[in-house]
Write a protein that holds these residues in place. Structure first.
Motif, mmCIF file in Angstrom:
data_model
loop_
_atom_site.group_PDB
_atom_site.id
_atom_site.type_symbol
_atom_site.label_atom_id
_atom_site.label_comp_id
_atom_site.label_asym_id
_atom_site.label_seq_id
_atom_site.Cartn_x
_atom_site.Cartn_y
_atom_site.Cartn_z
ATOM 1 N N THR A 1 5.442 8.526 3.771
ATOM 2 C CA THR A 1 4.398 7.853 2.990
ATOM 3 C C THR A 1 3.809 6.689 3.777
ATOM 4 O OG1 THR A 1 5.616 8.421 0.977
ATOM 5 C CG2 THR A 1 3.858 6.803 0.764
ATOM 6 N N LYS A 2 4.641 5.980 4.556
ATOM 7 C CA LYS A 2 4.125 4.875 5.364
ATOM 8 C C LYS A 2 3.132 5.382 6.404
ATOM 9 C CE LYS A 2 5.581 0.756 7.913
ATOM 10 N NZ LYS A 2 6.744 -0.054 8.364
ATOM 11 N N GLU A 3 3.437 6.537 7.005
ATOM 12 C CA GLU A 3 2.509 7.113 7.974
ATOM 13 C C GLU A 3 1.204 7.529 7.286
ATOM 14 O OE1 GLU A 3 5.816 8.960 11.092
ATOM 15 O OE2 GLU A 3 5.067 10.167 9.429
ATOM 16 N N LEU B 1 0.825 -1.203 0.000
ATOM 17 C CA LEU B 1 0.000 0.000 0.000
ATOM 18 C C LEU B 1 0.864 1.258 0.000
ATOM 19 C CD1 LEU B 1 -2.980 -0.575 2.484
ATOM 20 C CD2 LEU B 1 -3.118 -0.180 0.023
ATOM 21 N N THR B 2 1.929 1.238 0.796
ATOM 22 C CA THR B 2 2.819 2.400 0.882
ATOM 23 C C THR B 2 3.463 2.674 -0.468
ATOM 24 O OG1 THR B 2 3.263 1.898 3.211
ATOM 25 C CG2 THR B 2 4.813 3.350 2.085
ATOM 26 N N HIS B 3 3.952 1.618 -1.118
ATOM 27 C CA HIS B 3 4.577 1.736 -2.432
ATOM 28 C C HIS B 3 3.583 2.284 -3.459
ATOM 29 C CE1 HIS B 3 7.232 0.609 -5.779
ATOM 30 N NE2 HIS B 3 6.183 0.031 -6.353
ATOM 31 N N GLN B 4 2.354 1.780 -3.426
ATOM 32 C CA GLN B 4 1.342 2.207 -4.393
ATOM 33 C C GLN B 4 0.890 3.638 -4.123
ATOM 34 O OE1 GLN B 4 -1.636 -0.891 -4.095
ATOM 35 N NE2 GLN B 4 -0.057 -2.452 -4.358
ATOM 36 N N LEU B 5 0.696 3.969 -2.843
ATOM 37 C CA LEU B 5 0.226 5.305 -2.486
ATOM 38 C C LEU B 5 1.226 6.368 -2.921
ATOM 39 C CD1 LEU B 5 -1.754 7.202 -1.009
ATOM 40 C CD2 LEU B 5 -0.454 6.755 1.096
ATOM 41 N N LEU C 1 -3.839 13.932 1.297
ATOM 42 C CA LEU C 1 -2.588 13.321 1.755
ATOM 43 C C LEU C 1 -1.365 13.980 1.136
ATOM 44 C CD1 LEU C 1 -3.433 9.498 1.903
ATOM 45 C CD2 LEU C 1 -3.178 11.101 3.801
ATOM 46 N N ASN C 2 -1.527 14.650 -0.009
ATOM 47 C CA ASN C 2 -0.394 15.381 -0.581
ATOM 48 C C ASN C 2 0.007 16.561 0.295
ATOM 49 O OD1 ASN C 2 0.753 14.286 -2.972
ATOM 50 N ND2 ASN C 2 -1.180 14.657 -4.049
ATOM 51 N N ALA C 3 -0.949 17.111 1.015
ATOM 52 C CA ALA C 3 -0.668 18.257 1.878
ATOM 53 C C ALA C 3 -0.325 17.826 3.307
ATOM 54 C CB ALA C 3 -1.865 19.200 1.899
#
Length: 349
Positions: free
Chosen positions: A245-247, A220-224, A238-240
């Motif tokens: 990324t894991k968090e 999920l972290t890799h994809q996100l 989530l961009n802001a």
């Protein structure tokens, strides 16, 4: 009174379960820190100390315990020698005989105590099986809340930071020639299991396009990270957001529960890949029951239902006619306690 102990060692914390001769689980501890970064000695000392604390609450000591079942992440040998286990520093843990060293530490207190090893995926499957077929009783999964089913075999997957699993056949955990059976996270998935080429590129072990690449928090972290670079998600909250990324990936459960389109898409993708992985597993084992365990069991109820139904749809869509009669996938009745319940079941008479 004679007691038996199960131990489940995780990446940062561990858990204990205690059972008696009537095959009743009498206690399951809270997770307690075992700090594997401090090395095996610190972890072993913490386990022995916590075992004594938990037994004291029952009016017992380690002298009342003939056997301890030990479960850890794999890979490992049949006798509990760890082999570059994920989330454990190989400089400290590779080729470490965790079963033997834990037994030595326990025997310093109780000289006749024996420790028996089982992989955590195998333990989770055994714990789930023992509770579901009622050969082990636990108030955490009361019998009147369990599905009525005649079980002889089961495969369970654990969806967490990684993606593990284990099988039980005729009441016995399937361990394999060298104790490595159940590493479902490392089976390879077809190209169409991944929405984007980027998603296939995550290397797990020594391969890309693995089940764990698609079905895990790591996946999920890799994809996100990639999705947030796409124009369609440029304005996503989530961009802001701050943090790694894991968090951010850890926030996806809550976002999915609120109907966030990106979070829903990611969990839908994961569920479809899970259905394919479960189909591959069932082609080989033809199990009575396929069970989903791990963190996804804690999804909000509507998200969890969608996740299960999506995985079932993917399974049936790609299945041969003879395997398309899957009634349903099941979520674990033991939750995060499945591995420690299984470690206990491993040593109960």
């Amino acid at each position: 009174m004679t007691y038996f102990i199960g131990v489940d060692i995780g990446g940062t914390t561990s858990t204990l379960a205690i059972g008696d001769e009537s095959r009743q689980v009498v206690a399951v501890s809270d997770q307690f820190p075992t700090a594997p970064q401090d090395g095996p000695g610190a972890v072993i000392a913490a386990i022995v100390r916590q075992a004594s604390v938990e037994l004291e609450r029952l009016g017992a000591t380690l002298e009342n315990v003939p056997f301890v079942g030990l479960a850890t992440p794999g890979p490992a040998t049949q006798d509990g020698v760890l082999l570059k286990t994920p989330n454990l520093d190989p400089k400290q843990w590779d080729r470490f005989g965790i079963r033997e060293e834990l037994e030595k530490a326990f025997r310093a207190v109780s000289p006749r105590l024996e420790v028996c090893y089982i992989g955590d995926g195998q333990a989770a499957a055994l714990g789930e099986f023992a509770i579901r077929n009622r050969s082990l009783s636990w108030d955490g999964a009361p019998a009147d809340k369990l599905p009525a089913e005649d079980l002889h075999s089961l495969f369970m997957v654990i969806v967490g930071t990684g993606f593990g699993g284990g099988a039980v056949v005729d009441g016995n955990p399937l361990r394999g020639k060298e104790g490595r059976a159940g590493h479902v996270g490392h089976i390879l998935l077809p190209e169409y299991a991944f929405r984007h080429d980027h998603d296939r590129q995550l290397v797990v072990g020594n391969a890309k396009s693995t089940a764990e690449s698609a079905v895990s928090l790591t996946g999920l972290t890799h994809q996100l990270e990639y999705r947030l670079t796409l124009p369609e998600w440029a304005d996503h909250k989530l961009n802001a957001a701050g943090g790694t990324t894991k968090e951010k990936a850890r926030q996806l459960r809550e976002l999915a529960a609120a109907g966030d389109p990106l979070a829903v898409e990611l969990f839908d993708d994961q569920a479809r890949a899970l259905g394919l992985a479960m189909l591959s597993v069932n082609y080989l084992g033809d199990y009575d029951r396929l069970v989903i365990g791990g963190g996804v069991c804690d999804l909000a109820s509507d998200v969890r239902d969608r996740y299960r139904l999506t995985a079932e749809e993917s399974y049936r869509e790609h299945a041969l006619d003879g395997f398309r009669n899957l009634d349903r996938l099941e979520f674990s009745v033991c939750g995060d306690a499945a591995p420690v319940i299984g470690a206990l079941a491993w040593v109960l008479p």
